[in-house]
Design a protein around this motif. Structure first.
Motif, PDB file in Angstrom:
ATOM      1  N   ASN A   1      49.283  51.403  37.991  1.00  0.00           N
ATOM      2  CA  ASN A   1      49.623  50.629  39.198  1.00  0.00           C
ATOM      3  C   ASN A   1      48.966  51.230  40.440  1.00  0.00           C
ATOM      4  OD1 ASN A   1      51.254  48.548  38.129  1.00  0.00           O
ATOM      5  ND2 ASN A   1      53.018  49.952  37.951  1.00  0.00           N
TER       6      ASN A   1
ATOM      7  N   PHE B   1      45.254  50.106  40.623  1.00  0.00           N
ATOM      8  CA  PHE B   1      45.078  48.718  41.037  1.00  0.00           C
ATOM      9  C   PHE B   1      45.524  48.515  42.493  1.00  0.00           C
ATOM     10  CE2 PHE B   1      44.785  48.084  36.469  1.00  0.00           C
ATOM     11  CZ  PHE B   1      43.822  47.081  36.363  1.00  0.00           C
TER      12      PHE B   1
ATOM     13  N   ARG C   1      41.414  40.566  38.505  1.00  0.00           N
ATOM     14  CA  ARG C   1      41.882  41.939  38.352  1.00  0.00           C
ATOM     15  C   ARG C   1      43.416  41.997  38.198  1.00  0.00           C
ATOM     16  NH1 ARG C   1      39.192  43.977  42.316  1.00  0.00           N
ATOM     17  NH2 ARG C   1      40.879  43.899  43.843  1.00  0.00           N
ATOM     18  N   GLU C   2      44.122  41.116  38.934  1.00  0.00           N
ATOM     19  CA  GLU C   2      45.590  41.096  38.838  1.00  0.00           C
ATOM     20  C   GLU C   2      46.056  40.617  37.476  1.00  0.00           C
ATOM     21  OE1 GLU C   2      48.028  42.230  40.769  1.00  0.00           O
ATOM     22  OE2 GLU C   2      46.401  43.149  41.937  1.00  0.00           O
TER      23      GLU C   2
ATOM     24  N   ARG D   1      45.526  43.421  35.229  1.00  0.00           N
ATOM     25  CA  ARG D   1      46.560  44.447  35.481  1.00  0.00           C
ATOM     26  C   ARG D   1      47.847  44.120  34.727  1.00  0.00           C
ATOM     27  NH1 ARG D   1      48.867  45.707  41.575  1.00  0.00           N
ATOM     28  NH2 ARG D   1      50.408  47.328  40.970  1.00  0.00           N
TER      29      ARG D   1
END
Length: 713
Positions: free
Chosen positions: A100, A103, A165-166, A169
């Motif tokens: 986390n 990111f 990217r999220e 993630r």
């Protein structure tokens, strides 16, 4: 008149040598019990060799644990228990937090660069390169991340659009949590990483993002599961304790005929003691000790009966033969009994205690019932050494106890059949008790069969008792209550003879019977024996009935015509004439003894003093009965009652005072004359007899109202 020799009283041989007469039959019984039960505790041993064929099928004689096989099974179970590990949640949270952080840092860095570009001069501001962005990113990330993570991974993540990217993630963290929660050990890190990479590979994300996440997984997945020795040991102990012992059951086939004796089979044979002759000797010692205890109790009971004067050769023989018959019946039935048919229910075991109660005593019957039940539990143990068939023992005990309890108020042989119905009910109840206590399911037909066995046992017990009782009464000379009741019947030939030929003597005998029975029961003697003995005690008077005053109705007294010596001889002979008649009619010895002893060696006073009037040198011994003196309580009480009844009957107006005076006079006279010296009556009992006879006579000769006579007109 010739002088008669006094009777010399001698104790029976078995009374002088009671130890021989008691211990010899008990020893024989012990030997019999031992050999009957020997094969129930002693097993056969075999001489066998490994890898040879068995010549016969061999069963295990006992139930025993095969410890070697149990240990092997336990060892295998423990070895199959996996190691226990502790998963560190702190490490899991830490690795998720690092991801986390990566990111979040990239998102923040992009946000700052975007703000700078919007606020600055478009002509002078130049966008940052990826390398510069990576350097800025490394400045805000934790050292653990920057030291372990390659710059290329960060660069690739920076190049991925924020929306993609999220998504990556979310997928990555979810897969990471699943992997770490399952536990990652040092030896399976690569497989855990591969699993995550496979999840990433088959996702729908951008190829660049997949590549970066694949490399990131090598950083994220680390060891978080550590070996826990305490949990592992606990699990192994639980597994070991859950292993059931490997048992060799009694009756289980160890080797069949023709089967090769392997090492495993040979060890089983050795374990159950079929190869060890020395070990097979111990059950014999145990059985011997049990037989000694059982026969010791029997011997003690015999000595107790002897001490209270209730033992003779017949009763010793009865205990011996009854025990022999009962145990032999058990053994015969056991030869055909299996664990499935339970034939012990049909054994007529109560026969023995019924006979013992009738012939000897109730206490002895109850005692033997317990001993027979113990022996029965051994005999029906299916030849399994060291075990007792508690079910058989319990059934035998209650069946016998029911026979003792229900055999009461014996007035005839039908009392035995009535007791049989009581035993039948108890037997069936006991059978049902075992059925309901058992976890096994019984078919209704089996239930009826077993209940039928119980009913048959009671019926056979009653029938065998009826059949065997005359044998013991006749062959062993034992006088039972049933026999006494038969002899008391007025239809008996001798009593009919007494009634028709000497009615006065018959009436006198009935009165003596009533008096003596009451007195005997008051001191614990056999009242029924006294009653029947009194019926027959004067049977000798039927030889010359008219020479006895009670039979001289409307005739002259014949003694007035003969000298006193001759009269005395006629009177003195009647006990011995009666004993002879009783012997010819095969009446029991106890009745004959009462007839012979009821006058003891008393003096015939009337004719003695009559002779003395003319002959002052008369010999007193010629006017005494030759005896013997009363040897039992019953004979002594009849001796007193006989004289008392005759004396009181001669009173014209018997009052309470006169009755007590006559009874006291006669009792004292018998004591002073030594007539009671050889009887077991004590002074205390004699006082009770005195009081009881007085009370009985007062009831018989009570005062009556004198009714007025009607005057003739």
């Amino acid at each position: 008149m010739k002088k008669k020799k006094l009777f010399n009283v001698k104790l029976p041989f078995y009374m002088k040598n009671k130890y021989i007469y008691i211990l010899l039959p008990v020893t024989i019984l012990a030997v019999f019990f031992f050999f009957v039960t020997l094969n129930n505790v002693h097993t056969e041993t075999y001489e066998l060799e490994r890898f040879n064929s068995a010549k016969e099928t061999i069963h295990s004689p006992i139930t025993i644990e095969n410890e070697q096989e149990t240990e092997r099974k336990t060892r295998e179970t423990v070895q199959s228990v996996e190691d226990r590990y502790n998963i560190s949640n702190e490490i899991t949270d830490e690795r998720v937090a690092y991801i986390n952080e990566i990111f979040d840092a990239i998102a923040k860095l992009e946000e700052e660069n975007t703000n700078n570009e919007e606020s600055g001069d478009d002509n002078t501001a130049e966008p940052l390169s990826n390398q510069e962005k990576v350097q800025q990113l490394k400045q805000i990330l934790s050292p653990e991340i920057t030291e372990q993570l390659n710059d290329g991974v960060l660069a690739q993540l920076i190049e991925v659009p924020s929306s993609e990217r999220e998504k990556g993630r979310t997928l990555f963290i979810s897969s990471l949590e699943d992997t770490l929660e399952n536990g990652v050990r040092i030896e399976n890190i690569q497989s855990a990483v591969s699993t995550m990479q496979q999840n990433i590979k088959y996702s729908t994300m951008d190829s660049n993002l997949k590549e970066s996440l694949t490399k990131l997984s090598e950083f994220a997945v680390i060891e978080n599961s550590f070996f826990d020795i305490d949990k592992t040991n606990t699990a192994r102990k639980d597994a070991a304790s859950s292993v059931e012992p490997v048992m060799i059951r009694a009756g289980e086939v160890i080797v069949r005929e023709g089967q090769i004796i392997t090492n495993e089979i040979y060890e089983k044979l050795n374990l159950v003691g079929l190869l060890n002759k020395e070990r097979n000797f111990f059950p014999i010692i145990g059985l011997s000790l049990l037989i000694i205890l059982i026969c010791g109790v029997i011997a003690y009971e015999m000595f107790r009966l002897n001490k209270i004067g209730q033992l003779d050769k017949g009763k010793i023989g009865s205990i011996f033969f009854i025990s022999f018959i009962v145990i032999l019946l058990m053994k015969i039935v056991s030869l055909y009994s299996t664990t499935g048919n339970q034939l012990f229910y049909v054994v007529p075991v109560a026969t023995g205690v019924l006979l013992v109660k009738l012939l000897i005593h109730e206490r002895t019957a109850i005692l033997l019932a317990g001993l027979y039940a113990v022996l029965g539990s051994i005999i029906f143990n299916s030849q399994i050494p060291g075990s007792l068939n508690v079910e058989a023992g319990t059934y035998f005990f209650f069946s016998q106890l029911a026979g003792v309890i229900f055999l009461m108020n014996v007035k005839d042989r039908f009392a035995i059949l009535k007791a049989g119905f009581g035993m039948m009910a108890i037997n069936i109840i006991t059978v049902l008790l075992f059925v309901f206590l058992s976890f096994e399911k019984y078919a209704i037909t089996d239930l009826f069969i077993q209940a039928g066995f119980g009913a048959a046992s009671a019926f056979l017990s009653a029938v065998l008792t009826l059949g065997l009782l005359p044998f013991f009464e006749t062959s062993l000379g034992i006088l039972s209550d049933i026999k006494l009741l038969q002899l008391s019947s007025p239809n008996q030939p001798l009593l009919k003879k007494l009634l028709t030929e000497a009615p006065g003597t018959y009436h006198h005998s009935i009165m003596v019977a009533n008096i003596s029975e009451t007195a005997c029961e008051a001191v614990g003697a056999n009242g029924l024996l006294a009653r029947v003995g009194a019926y027959y005690h004067d049977i000798g008077k039927t030889v010359r009935p008219h020479y006895f005053i009670e039979n001289q109705l409307s005739i002259n007294n014949p003694h007035d015509e003969i000298p006193p010596g001759q009269s005395a001889e006629i009177i003195i002979n009647h006990p011995y004439d009666g004993a002879k008649m009783l012997k010819e009619h095969r009446l029991p010895k106890e009745i004959i003894d009462i007839a012979k002893q009821h006058h003891g060696t008393t003096l015939l006073k009337y004719f003695y003093y009559k002779e003395k009037e003319t002959n002052k040198h008369v010999n007193e011994e010629n006017y005494r009965y030759p005896g013997p003196k009363p040897q039992s309580k019953e004979a002594a009480i009849i001796c007193i009652s006989d004289s008392v009844e005759a004396a009181v009957r001669s009173l014209k107006e018997p009052t309470k005072e006169k009755i007590e005076e006559i009874v006291s006079s006669i009792v004292n006279d018998r004591m002073m004359d030594g007539q009671l010296d050889e009887s077991p009556l004590t002074l205390k009992e004699l006082k009770i007899v005195h009081r009881t006879i007085c009370d009985t006579l007062k009831g018989i000769f009570h005062s009556r109202i004198q009714y007025p006579m009607k005057e003739a007109k």
